[in-house]
Motif scaffolding. Structure first.
Motif, mmCIF file in Angstrom:
data_model
loop_
_atom_site.group_PDB
_atom_site.id
_atom_site.type_symbol
_atom_site.label_atom_id
_atom_site.label_comp_id
_atom_site.label_asym_id
_atom_site.label_seq_id
_atom_site.Cartn_x
_atom_site.Cartn_y
_atom_site.Cartn_z
ATOM 1 N N VAL A 309 -112.730 19.557 37.155
ATOM 2 C CA VAL A 309 -111.881 20.796 37.950
ATOM 3 C C VAL A 309 -111.313 21.608 36.620
ATOM 4 C CG1 VAL A 309 -109.939 21.268 39.308
ATOM 5 C CG2 VAL A 309 -111.399 19.410 39.820
ATOM 6 N N LEU A 312 -114.365 23.736 35.812
ATOM 7 C CA LEU A 312 -114.811 24.668 36.601
ATOM 8 C C LEU A 312 -113.888 25.882 36.892
ATOM 9 C CD1 LEU A 312 -116.955 22.238 39.173
ATOM 10 C CD2 LEU A 312 -117.543 23.961 37.251
ATOM 11 N N ASP A 341 -120.704 27.394 44.119
ATOM 12 C CA ASP A 341 -120.079 26.154 44.311
ATOM 13 C C ASP A 341 -120.612 24.863 44.061
ATOM 14 O OD1 ASP A 341 -117.645 27.186 44.010
ATOM 15 O OD2 ASP A 341 -116.979 27.054 45.988
ATOM 16 N N ARG A 344 -119.280 21.902 42.072
ATOM 17 C CA ARG A 344 -118.011 21.665 42.707
ATOM 18 C C ARG A 344 -118.208 20.629 43.585
ATOM 19 N NH1 ARG A 344 -113.115 23.900 41.031
ATOM 20 N NH2 ARG A 344 -113.262 25.881 40.201
#
Length: 450
Positions: A309, A312, A341, A344
């Motif tokens: 996290v 990113l 994304d 993610r």
């Protein structure tokens, strides 16, 4: 010795040469009731060689070129050595030559396996019940070789009325130890027992086993053999699912299959990724060729959610700043960010990096640029090895270039040395959906011969 576990097996004589359209159940019933034979009884199991079913069902085809017949029956090549091919056929069976047999058939023809061996077994079982009034199990057999073992044996490729698997998991052994992995392939054991008394040359395509009635599914009338009671699954249950097959990619030939399996995955499950599998893939990556006997690869493994996290989020902020500087609207920026994304969505990230240790320095820019290109090519080869090895571990991946556009940010967030150049990022995980079919590419279209 009365009361000890035992069974009896005998070949059934009197089966004539089978021709297209013959009723195999009637041929067996006639042979079984001949004078001097014990007949058939409830609880018997019949092993029927698939070749007589192929003949009865019209699976005899003209084939001056047996290889063409194998091509038609195969869905993928598992291994090849000279003219011998081990393939997966349309039934999901992995076997030599897709089961295409040129023996016991007239010259210029070959025998294909029955279209649906389980259905063939069900027809024989129903026919014997209707003709003789007996509840028997039926196993359709064919001859297989085995990995790691010399010699051939018969196995079950079709079944009806037989518990093909005996699942002992959840029980205990004689010492009270829990059984956690024991599932016995009962139908294969029956097929092998029958093969001891059958024989191609002897003209004995059917065997009978008596004394193992506990493996026969109760007959419930016309529905028997079609899954009644949940116990009659057919031999299809013996075929291991691809996802559970640890040896699906077990030979040098199958490495090419791993390359084919390497597909970009953009939707992942939440299943955790085995870090050991990723490290094994890294071990494959670092076997790639590199200039000057160097090792230009480094792989940063982001195993914690916090590290993923943090990276990113920083990359997203840098990307948005770049897009704004390029004049994109906020709506367009939001759409591009959503499209990117994929990282993610993955439960595991890897950042491959290039290092130039051992590179040469030249007095002119042209040769220095070529030197870096050599190292970049080597880094790409390492990542390709990594992706293929992940496919061999049954892990999906997506290699995206995003870290290359904000290398300083990546180095700062991950605390990397200044001479490590991030070469994109690889999302790793279990694919949530099957990849779409890939267009076939003609290799000749990419070849130029001089």
């Amino acid at each position: 010795m009365t009361g000890l576990p035992a069974y009896r097996v005998w070949a059934l004589p009197g089966i004539p040469e089978v021709r297209t359209g013959d009723d195999i159940a009637k041929l067996i019933a006639s042979a079984a009731t001949a004078d001097g034979l014990p007949g058939l009884a409830d609880g018997d199991v019949l092993m029927v060689t698939s070749k007589i079913l192929s003949k009865a069902e019209g699976r005899v085809v003209r084939a001056d070129d047996r290889e063409a017949a194998i091509d038609a029956e195969a869905v993928r090549v598992v291994a090849r050595r000279g003219p011998l091919r081990i393939v997966e056929n349309r039934l999901g069976l992995v076997m030599a030559a897709a089961g295409v047999d040129a023996s016991n058939t007239p010259a210029g023809t070959v025998l294909l396996l029955p279209e649906d061996p389980d259905a063939s077994a069900r027809r024989i079982r129903t026919g014997l019940r209707d003709t003789l009034g007996v509840n028997v199990g039926v196993v359709v057999t064919d001859t297989f070789g085995r990995p790691w073992r010399s010699g051939l044996t018969d196995v079950a490729i079709g079944a009806a009325g037989v518990r093909v698997l005996d699942d002992l998991r959840g029980g205990t052994d004689a010492h009270g130890n829990p059984l956690s992995a024991t599932v016995v392939a009962t139908a294969d054991e029956l097929a092998a027992a029958g093969d001891l008394v059958k024989g191609k040359a002897a003209g004995l395509p059917v065997a009978v086993v008596r004394g193992l009635s506990h493996v026969v599914v109760p007959d419930v009338g016309a529905g028997a053999g079609d899954g009644a009671g949940g116990a009659d699954e057919g031999a299809r249950a013996l075929v291991r699912d691809a996802a559970d097959d640890m040896f699906r990619l077990g030979t040098s030939e199958a490495v090419r299959e791993a390359v084919t399996l390497r597909r970009t995955v953009r939707e992942f499950t939440d299943d955790p990724v085995d870090g050991g599998a990723v490290r094994r893939a890294v071990a494959a990556a670092v076997t790639a060729p590199a200039p000057h006997h160097t090792t230009p690869w480094r792989f940063v493994l982001l195993e914690s959610a916090e590290s993923r996290v943090r990276l990113l989020d920083a990359m997203r902020d840098a990307w948005i700043a770049d897009l704004r500087g390029d004049g994109f609207t906020e709506e367009n920026i939001a759409r591009r960010v959503r499209r990117g994304d994929v990282l993610r969505k993955a439960p595991y990230l890897v950042v491959p990096c290039l290092v130039m240790d051992g590179s040469h320095t030249y007095p002119d820019a042209r040769r220095n640029a070529s030197e870096r290109e050599m190292f970049v090519v080597a880094a790409g080869a390492g990542v390709q090895n990594f992706l293929v090895a992940l496919a061999g571990e049954r892990l999906g991946s997506a290699w995206v270039s995003s870290t290359m556009f904000c290398r300083d940010v990546v180095r700062e967030v991950l605390g990397l040395p200044a001479d490590w150049d991030p070469m994109g990022a690889v999302a790793v995980g279990r694919a949530a959906v099957a990849p779409s079919s890939r267009p076939v590419r003609d290799a000749d279209a990419f070849v130029s011969v001089r």
